[in-house]
Design an enzyme around this catalytic site. Structure first.
Site, PDB file in Angstrom:
ATOM      1  N   ALA A  66       0.969  -1.123   0.061  1.00  0.00           N
ATOM      2  CA  ALA A  66       0.017   0.043   0.102  1.00  0.00           C
ATOM      3  C   ALA A  66       0.931   1.024   0.001  1.00  0.00           C
ATOM      4  O   ALA A  66       2.129   1.115   0.524  1.00  0.00           O
ATOM      5  CB  ALA A  66      -0.882  -0.041   1.272  1.00  0.00           C
ATOM      6  N   GLY A 111       0.516  -5.027   0.956  1.00  0.00           N
ATOM      7  CA  GLY A 111      -0.656  -4.956  -0.063  1.00  0.00           C
ATOM      8  C   GLY A 111      -0.341  -5.463  -1.338  1.00  0.00           C
ATOM      9  O   GLY A 111      -1.425  -6.090  -2.037  1.00  0.00           O
ATOM     10  N   GLU A 114      -0.727  -9.224  -0.930  1.00  0.00           N
ATOM     11  CA  GLU A 114      -2.170  -9.501  -0.396  1.00  0.00           C
ATOM     12  C   GLU A 114      -2.800  -9.491  -2.068  1.00  0.00           C
ATOM     13  O   GLU A 114      -3.842 -10.273  -2.129  1.00  0.00           O
ATOM     14  CB  GLU A 114      -2.582  -8.382   0.429  1.00  0.00           C
ATOM     15  N   GLU A 134       4.426  -5.311   7.114  1.00  0.00           N
ATOM     16  CA  GLU A 134       3.611  -4.113   7.856  1.00  0.00           C
ATOM     17  C   GLU A 134       4.087  -3.972   9.366  1.00  0.00           C
ATOM     18  O   GLU A 134       4.097  -2.816   9.536  1.00  0.00           O
ATOM     19  CB  GLU A 134       2.004  -4.563   7.833  1.00  0.00           C
TER      20      GLU A 134
HETATM   21  N1  CO8 Z   1       4.576   3.122  -0.863  1.00  0.00           N
HETATM   22  C1  CO8 Z   1       4.986   4.475  -1.269  1.00  0.00           C
HETATM   23  N2  CO8 Z   1       6.134   4.433  -1.765  1.00  0.00           N
HETATM   24  C2  CO8 Z   1       6.960   3.332  -2.057  1.00  0.00           C
HETATM   25  C3  CO8 Z   1       6.748   2.218  -1.575  1.00  0.00           C
HETATM   26  C4  CO8 Z   1       5.187   2.022  -1.003  1.00  0.00           C
HETATM   27  N3  CO8 Z   1       4.781   0.927  -0.211  1.00  0.00           N
HETATM   28  N4  CO8 Z   1       7.618   1.430  -1.750  1.00  0.00           N
HETATM   29  C5  CO8 Z   1       8.595   1.955  -2.429  1.00  0.00           C
HETATM   30  N5  CO8 Z   1       7.962   3.437  -2.414  1.00  0.00           N
HETATM   31  C6  CO8 Z   1       9.004   4.518  -3.193  1.00  0.00           C
HETATM   32  C7  CO8 Z   1      10.034   4.982  -2.105  1.00  0.00           C
HETATM   33  O1  CO8 Z   1       9.768   5.750  -1.341  1.00  0.00           O
HETATM   34  C8  CO8 Z   1      11.035   5.279  -3.467  1.00  0.00           C
HETATM   35  O2  CO8 Z   1      10.635   6.332  -3.810  1.00  0.00           O
HETATM   36  P1  CO8 Z   1      11.700   7.630  -3.997  1.00  0.00           P
HETATM   37  O3  CO8 Z   1      12.468   7.510  -5.117  1.00  0.00           O
HETATM   38  O4  CO8 Z   1      10.807   9.150  -4.193  1.00  0.00           O
HETATM   39  O5  CO8 Z   1      12.429   7.844  -2.755  1.00  0.00           O
HETATM   40  C9  CO8 Z   1      10.718   4.444  -4.462  1.00  0.00           C
HETATM   41  O6  CO8 Z   1       9.723   3.650  -4.500  1.00  0.00           O
HETATM   42  C10 CO8 Z   1      11.861   3.454  -4.774  1.00  0.00           C
HETATM   43  O7  CO8 Z   1      12.011   2.558  -3.583  1.00  0.00           O
HETATM   44  P2  CO8 Z   1      13.383   2.424  -2.739  1.00  0.00           P
HETATM   45  O8  CO8 Z   1      14.281   3.750  -3.116  1.00  0.00           O
HETATM   46  O9  CO8 Z   1      12.963   2.581  -1.432  1.00  0.00           O
HETATM   47  O10 CO8 Z   1      13.770   1.125  -3.521  1.00  0.00           O
HETATM   48  P3  CO8 Z   1      14.901   0.124  -2.704  1.00  0.00           P
HETATM   49  O11 CO8 Z   1      14.981  -0.879  -4.074  1.00  0.00           O
HETATM   50  O12 CO8 Z   1      16.036   0.994  -2.331  1.00  0.00           O
HETATM   51  O13 CO8 Z   1      13.953  -0.649  -1.760  1.00  0.00           O
HETATM   52  C11 CO8 Z   1      12.084  -1.799  -0.978  1.00  0.00           C
HETATM   53  C12 CO8 Z   1      12.961  -1.476  -2.362  1.00  0.00           C
HETATM   54  C13 CO8 Z   1      12.921  -2.850  -0.126  1.00  0.00           C
HETATM   55  C14 CO8 Z   1      10.848  -2.477  -1.518  1.00  0.00           C
HETATM   56  C15 CO8 Z   1      11.724  -0.514  -0.421  1.00  0.00           C
HETATM   57  O14 CO8 Z   1      11.290   0.655  -1.282  1.00  0.00           O
HETATM   58  C16 CO8 Z   1      10.836  -0.823   0.834  1.00  0.00           C
HETATM   59  O15 CO8 Z   1      11.074  -1.393   1.670  1.00  0.00           O
HETATM   60  N6  CO8 Z   1       9.418  -0.269   0.689  1.00  0.00           N
HETATM   61  C17 CO8 Z   1       8.236  -0.566   1.395  1.00  0.00           C
HETATM   62  C18 CO8 Z   1       7.757  -1.872   1.438  1.00  0.00           C
HETATM   63  C19 CO8 Z   1       6.746  -1.956   2.477  1.00  0.00           C
HETATM   64  O16 CO8 Z   1       6.756  -1.764   3.801  1.00  0.00           O
HETATM   65  N7  CO8 Z   1       5.460  -2.519   2.174  1.00  0.00           N
HETATM   66  C20 CO8 Z   1       4.272  -2.457   2.960  1.00  0.00           C
HETATM   67  C21 CO8 Z   1       3.485  -1.533   3.088  1.00  0.00           C
HETATM   68  S1  CO8 Z   1       2.080  -1.506   4.143  1.00  0.00           S
HETATM   69  C22 CO8 Z   1       1.039  -2.189   3.488  1.00  0.00           C
HETATM   70  O17 CO8 Z   1       1.090  -2.791   2.327  1.00  0.00           O
HETATM   71  C23 CO8 Z   1      -0.399  -2.472   4.006  1.00  0.00           C
HETATM   72  C24 CO8 Z   1      -1.328  -2.971   3.222  1.00  0.00           C
HETATM   73  C25 CO8 Z   1      -2.697  -3.089   4.154  1.00  0.00           C
HETATM   74  C26 CO8 Z   1      -3.349  -1.475   4.014  1.00  0.00           C
HETATM   75  C27 CO8 Z   1      -4.777  -1.707   4.634  1.00  0.00           C
HETATM   76  C28 CO8 Z   1      -5.480  -0.255   5.111  1.00  0.00           C
HETATM   77  C29 CO8 Z   1      -5.105   0.889   4.020  1.00  0.00           C
END
Ligand code: CO8
Length: 260
Positions: A66, A111, A114, A134
Site C-alpha cells: 500500500a 498489499g 495480498e 507491515e
Molecule cells: N509506498 C510508497 N512509496 C513506496 C513504497 C510504498 N509501499 N515502496 C517503495 N516506494 C517508493 C520509495 O519511497 C522510493 O521513492 P523515492 O524514489 O521518491 O524515494 C521508490 O519507491 C523506490 O523505492 P526505494 O528507493 O526504497 O527502492 P529500494 O530498491 O531501495 O528498496 C524496497 C525497495 C525494499 C521494496 C523498499 O522500497 C521498501 O521497503 N518499500 C516499502 C515496503 C513496505 O513496507 N510495504 C508494505 C507497505 S504497508 C501495506 O502494504 C499495508 C497493506 C494493507 C493496508 C490496509 C489499509 C489501508
C-alpha cells in the site's frame, strides 16, 4: 475507460492488467484501488474475457505494498474503512468469475503480496521477493493478508512472514505453497500466457463453476461443500457445453464452446 494507474489490454480472450506506478514500485494508492475495482467489475461482465493476467510495470516490482504516503495520515476509523474498502476490491478480483494469474517479478510486499493472494494462482520469476512487512510500520496486513495467507500456507508459515516481516525468495515461496511455479525472468510472461491459454481452451461455464466450487466450498464444512460440488456438477450436466464436450470427445474432434 480512462486509467491513470493501470495499463490494460485484451487479446484472444486474455486480459492483461499492469499495475503502473513504477516510480514508487507500483505502490497501491487509493486511485489504483478504485481503478482495479472498476476494471474487475467490467471484466466480470465481459463474456469475451476468459482469463486475466496481473503484473507490475518495470523490472523491480509487482507491487511494494500500500502507498505508505497515504498510510502515514490514517487514524483509527479511516484505517478500518480503508482496510474494508481494499478488502472489498480484492474480493471483486477474487470473485470476478475468471481465473486471475498473478505474474510476480521483483517485490510483492504488504498489499502487493495480498493482491497476489487474491488472485487464483501465482507464478513468480527468480527475482521475486515476497513479504508482509507491515509490522515494521506498526501495522498488520489489512487487505486480507492475515486470512488468505494463513489459509494458503498454514498459520505457522503465515505468522513467520507476518511477525518477522522478512522477505522470502521465490523458491522459499514455492516451498510453502505461496506461489505455484518459479520460472526464469525471461519466461515469466510466456509461462503466464501458456497457463492462460490452457484455461481459455476449457469450457467457460466449467471454469466458472470450478472456481465457484473451490472458492465457496472452502468457506463451508466439508459435508456442505460436497453438496455444493454435486449441485454445481448437476448444473454443468445441463449445459450445451457438456453435451458438446462429451460428443466432441467421442467423435475425436476438438470441442466448440458456446458458453451455455
Ligand atoms: N509506498 C510508497 N512509496 C513506496 C513504497 C510504498 N509501499 N515502496 C517503495 N516506494 C517508493 C520509495 O519511497 C522510493 O521513492 P523515492 O524514489 O521518491 O524515494 C521508490 O519507491 C523506490 O523505492 P526505494 O528507493 O526504497 O527502492 P529500494 O530498491 O531501495 O528498496 C524496497 C525497495 C525494499 C521494496 C523498499 O522500497 C521498501 O521497503 N518499500 C516499502 C515496503 C513496505 O513496507 N510495504 C508494505 C507497505 S504497508 C501495506 O502494504 C499495508 C497493506 C494493507 C493496508 C490496509 C489499509 C489501508
Amino acid at each position: 475507460m480512462q486509467l491513470e494507474t493501470l495499463l490494460y489490454a485484451v487479446r484472444d480472450g486474455m486480459a492483461k492488467v499492469t499495475l503502473n506506478r513504477p516510480k514508487v514500485l507500483n505502490a497501491l494508492n487509493q486511485a489504483m484501488l478504485g481503478e482495479l475495482e472498476t476494471l474487475f467489475n467490467a471484466i466480470r461482465n465481459d463474456n469475451a474475457i476468459r482469463v486475466v493476467l496481473v503484473s507490475g510495470a518495470g523490472e523491480k516490482a509487482f507491487a511494494a505494498g500500500a502507498d505508505i504516503q497515504e498510510l502515514a495520515g490514517l487514524g483509527q476509523e479511516q484505517g478500518r474503512e480503508q482496510a474494508l474498502h481494499g478488502q472489498s476490491v480484492f474480493a471483486t478480483i477474487e470473485n470476478c468469475g475468471k481465473p486471475v494469474i498473478a505474474c510476480i517479478r521483483g517485490y510483492a510486499l504488504g498489499g502487493g503480496c495480498e493482491l497476489a493472494l487474491a488472485c487464483t494462482l501465482r507464478i513468480a520469476d527468480t527475482t521475486a521477493r515476497l513479504g508482509q512487512p507491515e509490522a515494521k510500520l506498526g501495522l498488520i496486513p489489512g487487505y486480507g493478508g492475515t486470512q488468505r495467507l494463513a489459509r494458503l500456507v498454514g498459520p505457522a508459515a503465515a505468522l513467520q512472514m507476518i511477525l518477522t516481516g522478512e522477505m522470502i525468495t521465490a523458491e522459499a515461496a514455492l516451498r510453502i505453497g505461496l506461489v505455484n511455479e518459479v520460472v526464469a525472468p525471461e519466461q515469466l510472461h510466456e509461462r503466464g500466457e501458456e497457463l492462460a491459454h490452457a484455461m481459455a481452451k476449457m469450457a467457460p461455464l466449467a471454469v466458472q463453476k470450478s472456481l465457484e466450487a473451490v472458492q465457496q466450498g472452502l468457506d463451508r464444512p466439508l459435508r456442505e461443500a460436497l453438496q455444493l460440488e454435486a449441485a454445481l456438477f448437476g448444473t454443468c450436466c445441463a449445459t450445451e457445453d457438456k453435451a458438446e464436450g462429451t460428443r466432441a470427445f467421442l467423435e475425436k474432434r476438438p470441442p466448440v464452446w458456446q458458453g451455455r
